[in-house]
Design a protein around this motif. Structure first.
Motif, PDB file in Angstrom:
ATOM      1  N   ALA A 118       2.527   6.146  -7.009  1.00 44.04           N
ATOM      2  CA  ALA A 118       1.319   6.600  -7.713  1.00 44.04           C
ATOM      3  C   ALA A 118       0.957   5.654  -8.848  1.00 44.04           C
ATOM      4  CB  ALA A 118       1.516   8.021  -8.238  1.00 44.04           C
ATOM      5  N   ASP A 154       0.832  -1.215   0.000  1.00 45.98           N
ATOM      6  CA  ASP A 154       0.000   0.000   0.000  1.00 45.98           C
ATOM      7  C   ASP A 154       0.860   1.256   0.000  1.00 45.98           C
ATOM      8  OD1 ASP A 154      -2.327  -1.428  -0.072  1.00 45.98           O
ATOM      9  OD2 ASP A 154      -2.675  -1.361   2.101  1.00 45.98           O
ATOM     10  N   GLU A 155       1.922   1.260   0.803  1.00 43.96           N
ATOM     11  CA  GLU A 155       2.810   2.432   0.839  1.00 43.96           C
ATOM     12  C   GLU A 155       3.507   2.627  -0.508  1.00 43.96           C
ATOM     13  OE1 GLU A 155       6.716   4.123   3.290  1.00 43.96           O
ATOM     14  OE2 GLU A 155       5.417   2.592   4.207  1.00 43.96           O
ATOM     15  N   LYS A 200       2.300   1.733  -3.433  1.00 44.51           N
ATOM     16  CA  LYS A 200       1.300   2.248  -4.371  1.00 44.51           C
ATOM     17  C   LYS A 200       1.152   3.762  -4.231  1.00 44.51           C
ATOM     18  CE  LYS A 200      -1.607  -1.907  -4.772  1.00 44.51           C
ATOM     19  NZ  LYS A 200      -2.953  -2.489  -4.466  1.00 44.51           N
ATOM     20  N   ALA A 201       1.104   4.221  -2.984  1.00 40.55           N
ATOM     21  CA  ALA A 201       0.934   5.659  -2.752  1.00 40.55           C
ATOM     22  C   ALA A 201       2.183   6.438  -3.180  1.00 40.55           C
ATOM     23  CB  ALA A 201       0.648   5.897  -1.273  1.00 40.55           C
TER      24      ALA A 201
END
Length: 514
Positions: free
Chosen positions: A70, A63-64, A66-67
């Motif tokens: 982007a 998740d980190e 992906k953020a």
């Protein structure tokens, strides 16, 4: 395919751990974050990013990522040793290159700073950001063992691609507006016309790097987004390569040494660009370097210093070409003449005539295999009777990547490969190996290169066949047991290379008819 390759659902390879990660992706994920997450972004795959990870089940890390990136993440497993090597190798220079690129961009954005002043003048400004950037690019290339550097502009970024063991590795820099300053600085160093951007230019310069003198041959080419630059790196060295260290088998070495004992005649080393011809040529010269012989070389550039040789550097800008030196070479009473490359009819004719008048002449020629050398000389305009009387030996060669000695493992040969071998009348290998991938080879299973060779010795019988236009049949008979393919299969049988590498370099042909 390497055990560390990952295949997408569509069936194509999306990751080879040995590839250099995309610099644009590395810029988005700081080194500290990569270490903490145990991950490194490798490349884009459509709208997603391929990320090598220690723990692909760590949803918080994903998740980190992906953020931060982007983009959706395709997580692929990676061993700790490989990830550590990739992190060290990727962030080592990329961070410094991006930092300097930002400083240079800031300088160029100021109205009082022009492109030429940012690039520095031709003799100073070693501390200018553009020079620091170039030094990092060159040092990175030397540490990786690159033979070439390609700087290629695009619409929003530019690529830095380095050829390592014959294959290109890529970085991207998103500061495209600094690219022109890099090109200007390189042109100044090579004494090229910085105002001329419409036509290709060629030049060279020498840089001291890592306590070595590196000669850089540069070529520019106008493209849709600016001038593309290609640079060939040549480390000046006094260290000579011995013939026995290049990969010739015992029979080939015996033939070469026999021919080199002749007081006259021509020996040609042939192959495409980047196949190691100059290295072989200098190894042949080292066999002849004795106090009883006078050696004279005509080179562009002088790659290895030979103690007893009279070595001449070609300089076409002042009218000192290969043919110009050969015109006066015989007045210096040489026993052996080395011509770096035969590029035109005049040079080829003078070399052939020198080989017929009591001199042993060594040179290179661009062609694909040994049997192509004869028609190539004839196409250049050299008379058939001169070639038949002068040529003694043709050595054709290629370079294959070697199986990494640190992770090599015995492998069973597939049925498809056995059928392929049988089409060449070759037996199954007894010591076939492949690399499983380790930190020494960056996960590719391949590290370093080895030469494969075919020899065509020209006898009186072959000379007669040449004059009677019966070359094709005779050459095929000569090469049946002495081809590039046979040499490559010998290396595979010894566990030095793989069948996949042979196909990559030589193709996927069947049989020896070629």
């Amino acid at each position: 395919m390497s055990a560390l390759s990952v295949v997408s659902p569509a069936g194509h390879e999306i990751l080879n751990i040995g590839d250099r990660p995309d610099a644009e992706l590395l810029a988005k994920l700081p080194h500290s974050s990569a270490l903490r997450l145990g991950a490194i972004p490798v490349r884009r795959e459509g709208e997603s990013v391929v990320v090598a990870m220690l723990d692909c089940e760590n949803i918080f890390a994903i998740d980190e990522l992906k953020a931060t990136l982007a983009a959706d993440v395709i997580a692929v497993p990676c061993e700790q040793s490989l990830l550590s090597e990739m992190l060290q190798r990727s962030y080592r220079r990329s961070d410094e290159i991006r930092k300097i690129a930002r400083v240079l961009e800031q300088e160029l954005s100021q109205h009082q700073v022009t492109m030429s002043s940012a690039a520095g003048d031709a003799t100073s400004a070693e501390d200018a950001p553009v020079m620091k950037l170039l030094q990092n690019i060159f040092v990175d290339a030397l540490e990786l063992g690159s033979s070439d550097i390609h700087l290629e502009p695009g619409p929003a970024s530019f690529r830095i691609r380095q050829r390592v063991d014959g294959l290109l590795q890529e970085q991207r820099v998103d500061k495209v507006n600094i690219f022109a300053a890099l090109v200007i600085r390189l042109k100044l160093m090579a004494e090229l016309d910085i105002a001329e951007k419409r036509i290709p230019q060629e030049g060279r310069f020498v840089m001291p790097l890592l306590e070595q003198e590196v000669e850089v041959r540069i070529a520019t080419m106008p493209t849709a987004y600016g001038e593309s630059v290609t640079m060939r790196l040549q480390v000046k060295s006094k260290q000579r390569r011995e013939l026995g260290h290049l990969g010739f088998n015992a029979a080939q070495t015996s033939v070469i040494q026999k021919v080199l004992q002749d007081p006259q005649g021509m020996v040609l080393v042939v192959g495409p660009t980047g196949s190691g011809k100059s290295t072989t040529l200098n190894a042949l010269l080292s066999e002849l370097d004795t106090s009883e012989r006078k050696l004279l070389t005509v080179e562009d550039p002088i790659e290895v210093e030979v103690e007893r040789a009279t070595q001449v550097q070609v300089n076409n800008k002042i009218g000192l070409g290969f043919a110009d030196v050969l015109r006066v070479a015989l007045r210096h009473d040489p026993d052996v003449i080395l011509v770096g490359e035969m590029r035109d009819k005049e040079t080829a004719e003078m070399a052939v005539r020198a080989a017929m008048t009591g001199h042993l002449l060594l040179s290179t020629l661009h062609c694909n295999d040994a049997q192509s050398a004869l028609p190539r000389l004839l196409d250049m305009g050299v008379e058939k009777y001169l070639v038949a009387g002068a040529l003694r030996l043709v050595v054709a060669q290629r370079l294959l990547r070697k199986v990494c000695q640190f992770c090599a493992e015995p492998r069973e040969v597939s049925k498809a490969d056995l059928a392929w071998l049988s089409s060449f009348s070759m037996p199954a290998p007894s010591k076939y190996k492949e690399g499983k991938g380790c930190h020494h080879c960056g996960g590719s299973g391949l590290r370093g290169r080895v030469g494969v060779y075919e020899l065509l010795e020209l006898s009186d019988e072959l000379g007669s066949a040449m004059l009677e236009n019966q070359l094709d049949t005779f050459e095929k008979q000569q090469l049946q047991k002495n081809s590039l393919w046979v040499s490559a299969f010998e290396k595979a049988d010894q566990g030095q290379t793989t069948f996949a590498e042979i196909r990559r370099v030589l193709g996927n042909a069947e049989g020896l008819t070629k």
